[in-house]
Motif scaffolding. Sequence first.
Motif, PDB file in Angstrom:
ATOM      1  N   ILE A 106      49.737  98.637  12.150  1.00  0.00           N
ATOM      2  CA  ILE A 106      50.370  97.396  11.697  1.00  0.00           C
ATOM      3  C   ILE A 106      51.629  97.786  10.929  1.00  0.00           C
ATOM      4  N   ASP A 107      52.781  97.192  11.295  1.00  0.00           N
ATOM      5  CA  ASP A 107      54.055  97.495  10.650  1.00  0.00           C
ATOM      6  C   ASP A 107      54.734  96.194  10.242  1.00  0.00           C
ATOM      7  N   TYR A 108      55.273  96.187   9.030  1.00  0.00           N
ATOM      8  CA  TYR A 108      55.911  94.995   8.466  1.00  0.00           C
ATOM      9  C   TYR A 108      57.326  95.360   8.020  1.00  0.00           C
ATOM     10  N   ILE A 109      58.295  94.503   8.378  1.00  0.00           N
ATOM     11  CA  ILE A 109      59.700  94.723   7.998  1.00  0.00           C
ATOM     12  C   ILE A 109      60.231  93.434   7.383  1.00  0.00           C
ATOM     13  N   LYS A 110      60.801  93.538   6.202  1.00  0.00           N
ATOM     14  CA  LYS A 110      61.360  92.395   5.489  1.00  0.00           C
ATOM     15  C   LYS A 110      62.804  92.705   5.094  1.00  0.00           C
ATOM     16  N   PRO A 111      63.805  92.065   5.740  1.00  0.00           N
ATOM     17  CA  PRO A 111      65.200  92.282   5.345  1.00  0.00           C
ATOM     18  C   PRO A 111      65.471  91.730   3.947  1.00  0.00           C
ATOM     19  N   LEU A 112      66.351  92.397   3.233  1.00  0.00           N
ATOM     20  CA  LEU A 112      66.791  91.968   1.915  1.00  0.00           C
ATOM     21  C   LEU A 112      68.298  91.772   1.942  1.00  0.00           C
ATOM     22  N   LYS A 113      68.846  91.278   0.865  1.00  0.00           N
ATOM     23  CA  LYS A 113      70.290  91.085   0.828  1.00  0.00           C
ATOM     24  C   LYS A 113      71.024  92.413   0.948  1.00  0.00           C
ATOM     25  N   TYR A 114      70.478  93.447   0.329  1.00  0.00           N
ATOM     26  CA  TYR A 114      71.123  94.758   0.357  1.00  0.00           C
ATOM     27  C   TYR A 114      70.173  95.807   0.920  1.00  0.00           C
ATOM     28  N   GLY A 115      69.545  95.542   2.061  1.00  0.00           N
ATOM     29  CA  GLY A 115      68.673  96.544   2.658  1.00  0.00           C
ATOM     30  C   GLY A 115      67.436  95.922   3.270  1.00  0.00           C
ATOM     31  N   ARG A 116      66.288  96.584   3.117  1.00  0.00           N
ATOM     32  CA  ARG A 116      65.034  96.090   3.685  1.00  0.00           C
ATOM     33  C   ARG A 116      63.871  96.876   3.089  1.00  0.00           C
ATOM     34  N   ILE A 117      62.681  96.331   3.259  1.00  0.00           N
ATOM     35  CA  ILE A 117      61.465  97.061   2.941  1.00  0.00           C
ATOM     36  C   ILE A 117      60.630  97.173   4.209  1.00  0.00           C
ATOM     37  N   GLU A 118      59.925  98.306   4.343  1.00  0.00           N
ATOM     38  CA  GLU A 118      59.053  98.554   5.480  1.00  0.00           C
ATOM     39  C   GLU A 118      57.705  99.031   4.936  1.00  0.00           C
ATOM     40  N   ALA A 119      56.652  98.589   5.569  1.00  0.00           N
ATOM     41  CA  ALA A 119      55.323  99.035   5.160  1.00  0.00           C
ATOM     42  C   ALA A 119      54.401  98.960   6.363  1.00  0.00           C
ATOM     43  N   GLY A 120      53.328  99.753   6.311  1.00  0.00           N
ATOM     44  CA  GLY A 120      52.423  99.726   7.444  1.00  0.00           C
ATOM     45  C   GLY A 120      51.197 100.591   7.230  1.00  0.00           C
ATOM     46  N   ILE A 121      50.255 100.429   8.151  1.00  0.00           N
ATOM     47  CA  ILE A 121      49.049 101.255   8.171  1.00  0.00           C
ATOM     48  C   ILE A 121      48.834 101.755   9.595  1.00  0.00           C
ATOM     49  N   LYS A 122      48.150 102.887   9.705  1.00  0.00           N
ATOM     50  CA  LYS A 122      47.841 103.453  11.018  1.00  0.00           C
ATOM     51  C   LYS A 122      46.493 104.143  10.949  1.00  0.00           C
ATOM     52  N   LEU A 123      45.749 104.025  12.045  1.00  0.00           N
ATOM     53  CA  LEU A 123      44.454 104.692  12.152  1.00  0.00           C
ATOM     54  C   LEU A 123      44.372 105.382  13.503  1.00  0.00           C
ATOM     55  N   ARG A 124      44.004 106.657  13.487  1.00  0.00           N
ATOM     56  CA  ARG A 124      43.829 107.418  14.730  1.00  0.00           C
ATOM     57  C   ARG A 124      42.446 108.049  14.741  1.00  0.00           C
TER      58      ARG A 124
END
Length: 832
Positions: A474-492
């Motif tokens: 699961i990956d999440y991307i949120k744009p900001l006024k001066y950039g962005r944040i990214e977060a996520g989880i992974k299972l293998r």
Amino acid sequence: MKFVASNRKNVPRRIGHLPDFLSAFNSKVMNKVRLFFIFIFIMTGWIADAQVETVTLSGMVRNKVDKSAVPYVNVVIKSEKDSVFVAGAMTNEVGRYSITNVKPGSYRLMVSPIGFKRKEQPLFVGSLSSFLDIPIIDLEETATVLEGITVSAQATGISNKLDKKTYTIADNSSQSGGSVLQSMQGLPGITIQDGKLQLRGNDRVAVLIDGRQTALTGFGSQAGLDNIPASAIEKIEIINNPSSKYDANGNAGIINIIMKNNKQEGFNGKLGLTTGVGSLWVRNENLPTIRPQYTWTPKINPSISLNYRKDKVNVFVQADNLYTQTLNKNEFVTRDYHDGTVIHSQLKRNRNTNFLTTKAGVDWSIDRQNTLTVSGMYGSEKIIDRGDQPFFNVDMSQRLRLWQFLEDELKTTVMGTVSYQHRFNEAGHVLNAGFNYTFHREDEQYFYDNYLPSSTGTDAFKLLSDEQVYDFNIDYIKPLKYGRIEAGIKLRNRSIPTNMEFRPGTNSVLDMQAGGWADYKELIPAVYGNYVFENERWEAELGIRLEYVKIQYDVNPDHSTYKSDGYDYTKPFPNMRFGYKLNDNNKLSIFYSRRVDRPNEVDIRIFPKYDDAEIIKVGNPALRPQFTNSMELGFKKTWNRGTFYSAFYHRIADGTISRISSTSPNSTLIYAIFQNAGKSYNTGLEVVLSEKVSPVYSFSINGNIYRNQINAFTVHNLYPQSNTFSADQQSAVSGNLKLNNTFRFARGWDTQLTAVYLAPDIIPQGRIQSRFSIDAGLKKAIQKGKGELFCNATDLLNTMVIRQKIDGTDFSYTSRDYYETQVVRLGYSYKF
């Protein structure tokens, strides 16, 4: 790194040492070299091959009093310097707007709705994020609102962050038409040695397909690149400094192979056919009494790509088949033993390969905000090797031994992927979820004939391995006024049960007690977060990835040497990047990251492999991960017709994974086993310069010089008998130089000429001499641009010969490998 030990003495001596002149060079000249490189770095700029060229702006306009949306008002972007109109859009019924194709720069954002005050504010559009989100603009009576900026563009070349270089396969006419590995040998920063890619002299590279690790290219260590057709590939990304959203393995960096995927409206596609021939003549005659080496080896690669898009549904199908005959190895060796014995030998391997890969899938746009993609891939790789390895005495008057073998190997890969994307109202604000299943079967059979002066023996073995991998992310991307944040989880969750069945014949050389079964199990949950900031002068990227790893390797309890083993750890892997824009054309960046190289299953596999008569490769279940800290200083400079890029890098690895070789008492066989050999260092400078000199001629030149060092270490080998090996500190300075010339003539004619020089380098147990080759390609657009013809030749002068010098405790040997390097290809493709 690889060393050889012997049990003939209590403490084996170090195998191999560097020439005196090299040691002198290291001690006296390296400081001057470093100062020279730093001087170059300070005095010159850096170049970007790939950068974001346009931006999409998104936001929302509201009434300041009641917070209600303000629909159908104009949002306009004007130049900061002269107030010239740049772009604009109208808010929709819920007050949202989106402005596309805005170039990075400084602007004024204006909103002038009827009934509200006009509002104007400064707007900076950076080049690091494909999407930017402008904070909500609240309008007073008679006011104006501005919301969100998003940058989206096709990147070409080195990214604006200096962390990535992107190359399109279609632009590489001098190496097109073969495998992915062959198509990459002319790219900046990449070298190929022993069938593996190296980035900046390091083969610890993670290879992805469409951003994912797969069995086709290897989980962890790279594999199979010489058999994947380049016709299936759209472009290749070289990522030297991966962020935390990528898996932590691969200390040298990541190579991301992006498959072709067309999404044009209606029915469209592309057909292609490439043929070729290699080994045009015998470069070095065989030793007596063996079968002929391959010459005039045929190659054929048909390909098809189809796409149909209508309304909300896009269906795609792709198929490629690469058949080759290859003189895969043709190595001539002279061994000199300390007792005066001299042995001449040759290892010749004629290879037939057929690799079929197919990909199909459906993209379904459920509505404006939700998309579902279901796709599958099938790969079948069939390899037939016929090999000969004769051994002769010093004057070639007596054949001491003949080793002939047949390898019959079939690798089958099946992958299924489900991807879901939810797009929020703001452009670039997305949530991605995906599941990927991989099944990979390795079915090998070896047959050996061992001819000795007094006897003949026949042996065989069969290896069957079924790998299954389940990946969820699961990956999440949120744009900001001066950039962005990214977060996520992974299972293998990954498992590889393997079974080795030995079939001994008369006078068998097989170790019957080393067969049986083994079971590899891997569990890796991970979570990551990444923050990107950019304003007019400063850039920052801060990320961290937290991984828990549990590896368990269970082995046959009757194995003669090894027992079940495993390990687990929980560790953070941070990454940091800070950038400063000196001006619009010059940028300085500093990188830091921590990465890991986990031993792959084949590195710990307990079964001996007899693909060479004298060198037996065996895995090591006690092998542990190698952790690496990487630092890099980069700078980029651009101008109207060109770019210049440079990077000064330093890596420190702990628990360096190296192949150690040793002999057992009363035997001339060498057993090659991976071990953790302590600390090692990789320091170097990379420079890339490209320039469009005229509408007809452009060039790019890439240079890389580096120093590798491994500290003194002592390891303990268990197979086939216990022995200890020690080595002193070892180091070497090497590098490479590549020049790519492109000529674009009238009527659609393009010509490319590529020259590659690889300097002498350190290799396991010794040194490899310099190598040089020239590749040439010609292509022409026909049929009103829908068709294309190309012709190319790799190693045009047939100069690429691998020459090595190896030093052992009681012997040394020199080798020359005249494997197939010169190939001429002719191809045609048609788009419809």
